[in-house]
Design an enzyme around this catalytic site. Structure first.
Site, PDB file in Angstrom:
ATOM      1  N   LYS A   6       0.854  -1.199   0.000  1.00 12.69           N
ATOM      2  CA  LYS A   6       0.000   0.000   0.000  1.00 12.69           C
ATOM      3  C   LYS A   6       0.883   1.240   0.000  1.00 12.69           C
ATOM      4  CE  LYS A   6      -2.846   2.668   3.247  1.00 12.69           C
ATOM      5  NZ  LYS A   6      -3.440   2.702   4.599  1.00 12.69           N
ATOM      6  N   ASP A  62      -2.079  10.698   3.643  1.00 15.72           N
ATOM      7  CA  ASP A  62      -3.481  10.356   3.869  1.00 15.72           C
ATOM      8  C   ASP A  62      -4.141  11.373   4.780  1.00 15.72           C
ATOM      9  OD1 ASP A  62      -5.919   9.115   4.086  1.00 15.72           O
ATOM     10  OD2 ASP A  62      -5.239   7.609   5.530  1.00 15.72           O
ATOM     11  N   LYS A 109      -9.488  13.192   8.700  1.00 14.21           N
ATOM     12  CA  LYS A 109      -8.896  12.849   9.990  1.00 14.21           C
ATOM     13  C   LYS A 109      -8.821  14.091  10.875  1.00 14.21           C
ATOM     14  CE  LYS A 109      -5.747   9.322   8.078  1.00 14.21           C
ATOM     15  NZ  LYS A 109      -6.203   8.141   8.842  1.00 14.21           N
ATOM     16  N   ASP A 122       2.058   6.471   5.599  1.00 14.70           N
ATOM     17  CA  ASP A 122       1.001   5.567   5.159  1.00 14.70           C
ATOM     18  C   ASP A 122       1.382   4.793   3.893  1.00 14.70           C
ATOM     19  OD1 ASP A 122      -1.434   4.445   5.821  1.00 14.70           O
ATOM     20  OD2 ASP A 122      -2.609   5.834   4.621  1.00 14.70           O
ATOM     21  N   GLU A 137      -9.237   3.999   2.696  1.00 10.17           N
ATOM     22  CA  GLU A 137      -8.837   4.068   1.286  1.00 10.17           C
ATOM     23  C   GLU A 137      -7.753   3.065   0.909  1.00 10.17           C
ATOM     24  OE1 GLU A 137      -5.377   5.311   3.051  1.00 10.17           O
ATOM     25  OE2 GLU A 137      -7.387   5.917   3.610  1.00 10.17           O
ATOM     26  N   ARG A 191      -7.448  -0.061   1.564  1.00  8.59           N
ATOM     27  CA  ARG A 191      -8.025  -1.315   1.077  1.00  8.59           C
ATOM     28  C   ARG A 191      -8.601  -1.160  -0.328  1.00  8.59           C
ATOM     29  NH1 ARG A 191     -11.870  -1.510   6.170  1.00  8.59           N
ATOM     30  NH2 ARG A 191      -9.931  -0.588   6.943  1.00  8.59           N
TER      31      ARG A 191
END
Length: 495
Positions: A265, A270, A277, A288, A349, A351
């Site tokens: 990933k 993010d 967030k 991330d 996001e 996944r």
């Protein structure tokens, strides 16, 4: 720091210090006796005082006062022999390397007894290099009095014969190669989002591939649109930065090799998207893409070590931003494999981009697939910053991963991925939704990914707790840990 192997007698080495490893249950090994003879028994007299007992991570500095070319003999405690293992060697070596640097030493020599186990030697090399890691690429000024301005430049492993040297040199070289791959992953993960965009990550992948002889293919946005990477594009559509899909391939000579795929990933930053967030700690979201960093670091090592298995490294990378064109809760998108997904939370996001990556991976007919992702905060609640959560569909692959983790001490803990958890990601308007019912968040993420990891053995590693913020290890610093590189390399080599 540069680590080399030489032959010779440590009593003739001109170096800032000679390190003599000492077991708690063997304070009088041959190296110590040889040094003691050159110093007229002063080491033995020191030991008789009982100030140094050989306990792990303890050191004592003895000065030679001109009796030897080196000004210092440093005793390094290893603890009890029957309690010593590769991880304890790593912890001792990492602690010692930092101590030597902070002393202001530039060069050290370490005599290696012939009976030293190979994995202990490699462990010492890895930890010595990893413990000295610092991320200072964006510093233009430094405190003159800071310990960070000191550097340990060279370490020489000393053996008694050319035959021993020929045996230990490949082990030392392997340790350095693995450490450099881990350092690459740390550097990438530590980079701020404005210094590592998806395009820049793809450029780095191409650079690594060219350096170590991998095949590299990068899909840009038009290619992703053409091929139908709709979930990756959906996450990317709120950002001014275009996404990239990176494929790295290592193929050994000959035919009939198994294929292992490593999927990472790569969210280079993010924000959470529309499901924004909170501001506190959001700066850490530069990490991330740590799954992608681990895959790229591992592929660099694999390209150099050339194991007897085909390895495909796959990285999906984008930003997740709340722009005016960003995906919204309630939207329905279609994945690369054709499954529809209802977006319930745009902060889930990772996944989504992995759904496309895992779907793409099926074409390689892999014998095993490992994906690594900083997927859920829930895994930190469950396992802290000690182990990654491991969930999958194949017991044999899970066992291979566990064995590799035991060797590298990059811990994994298997969590159940029973079909019962599938119910939580069912959608009323699409094939699947991207979050669960608010419970077992780590397992909901894995249950979602399972829908797209079809047709091959698969294990998902949730590394949100291990990618950064690990504590208590002498060779893992603040910030990015580089978790996963050593684990993946071990898995592939043991395949």
């Amino acid at each position: 720091m540069n680590i080399t192997v030489e032959t010779g007698d440590f009593r003739q080495k001109e170096t800032d210090a000679v390190l003599i490893p000492i077991l708690e249950d063997d304070l009088h090994n041959e190296l110590l006796l040889a040094a003691d003879a050159s110093l007229d028994g002063s080491i033995q007299a020191f030991l008789n005082l009982g100030d140094f007992k050989g306990k792990p991570k303890t050191t004592s500095v003895l000065y030679t006062n001109g009796a030897l070319p080196t000004p210092r003999i440093i005793l390094v405690g290893l603890g009890m022999y029957n309690e010593l293992n590769a991880e304890k060697v790593r912890q001792i070596a990492g602690h010692t390397a930092r101590h030597l640097r902070d002393m202001g030493l530039k060069s050290v020599t370490v005599p290696i007894p012939p009976e030293t186990q190979d994995d202990w030697t490699q462990a010492a090399v890895e930890a010595s290099l990893l413990s000295l890691y610092e991320f200072k690429q964006h510093k233009t000024q430094s405190d003159e009095d800071s310990e960070n301005n000191k550097s340990l430049d060279s370490m020489t492993f000393l053996v008694g014969s050319e035959a021993e040297k020929s045996l230990i040199e490949p082990i030392v070289e392997r340790g350095q190669t693995v450490a450099k791959g881990t350092i690459l992953a740390r550097d990438l993960s530590n980079q701020p989002g404005n210094h590592l965009t998806p395009t820049q990550l793809a450029d780095k992948a191409e650079e690594v591939a060219e350096t170590v002889g991998l095949d590299c293919t990068v899909f840009d946005k038009p290619t992703l649109e053409e091929k139908g990477f709709r979930t990756l594009l959906a996450v990317a559509q709120g950002s001014a930065e275009d996404p990239r899909f990176i494929i790295l391939e290592y193929t050994p000579e000959g035919e009939g090799h198994d294929t292992v795929a490593l999927v990472g990933k790569g969210i280079t930053f993010d924000t959470g998207g529309i499901s924004l967030k909170s501001g506190k700690g959001m700066d850490e979201m530069k990490h991330d893409m740590s799954g992608a960093a681990a895959v790229l670091g591992a592929m660099q090592v694999i390209g150099q070590l050339k194991p007897n298995v085909r390895v495909i490294g796959i990285i999906a990378t984008t930003e997740n931003m709340p722009g005016s064109t960003a995906i919204k809760p309630g939207d329905v998108i279609t994945s690369y494999g054709g499954k529809t997904i209802e977006i319930m939370n745009t902060d889930a996001e990772g996944r989504l981009i992995l759904a496309d990556a895992l779907g793409w991976t099926a074409q390689y007919e892999p014998n095993g697939v490992i994906d690594l992702a900083t997927l859920t905060g829930a895994v930190i609640t469950c396992l802290g910053h000690i182990a990654a959560g491991a969930m999958g569909t194949d017991d044999a692959l899970m066992e291979k991963l566990k064995k590799a983790a035991d060797k590298t001490h990059e811990r994994v803990w298997e969590l159940p991925l029973w079909d019962d958890y599938d119910e939580g990601v069912k959608s009323k308007v699409a094939d699947v939704q991207n979050i669960g019912d608010g419970t077992a968040g780590t397992l909901a993420g894995a249950a979602f990914l399972k829908k797209f990891a079809e047709g091959y053995p698969w294990v998902h590693l949730d590394i949100a707790g291990t990618a950064w913020g690990m504590k208590g290890s002498s060779y893992i610093p603040d910030g990015a840990s580089g978790y996963g590189v050593r684990l993946l390399v071990q898995l592939v080599e043991d395949w």
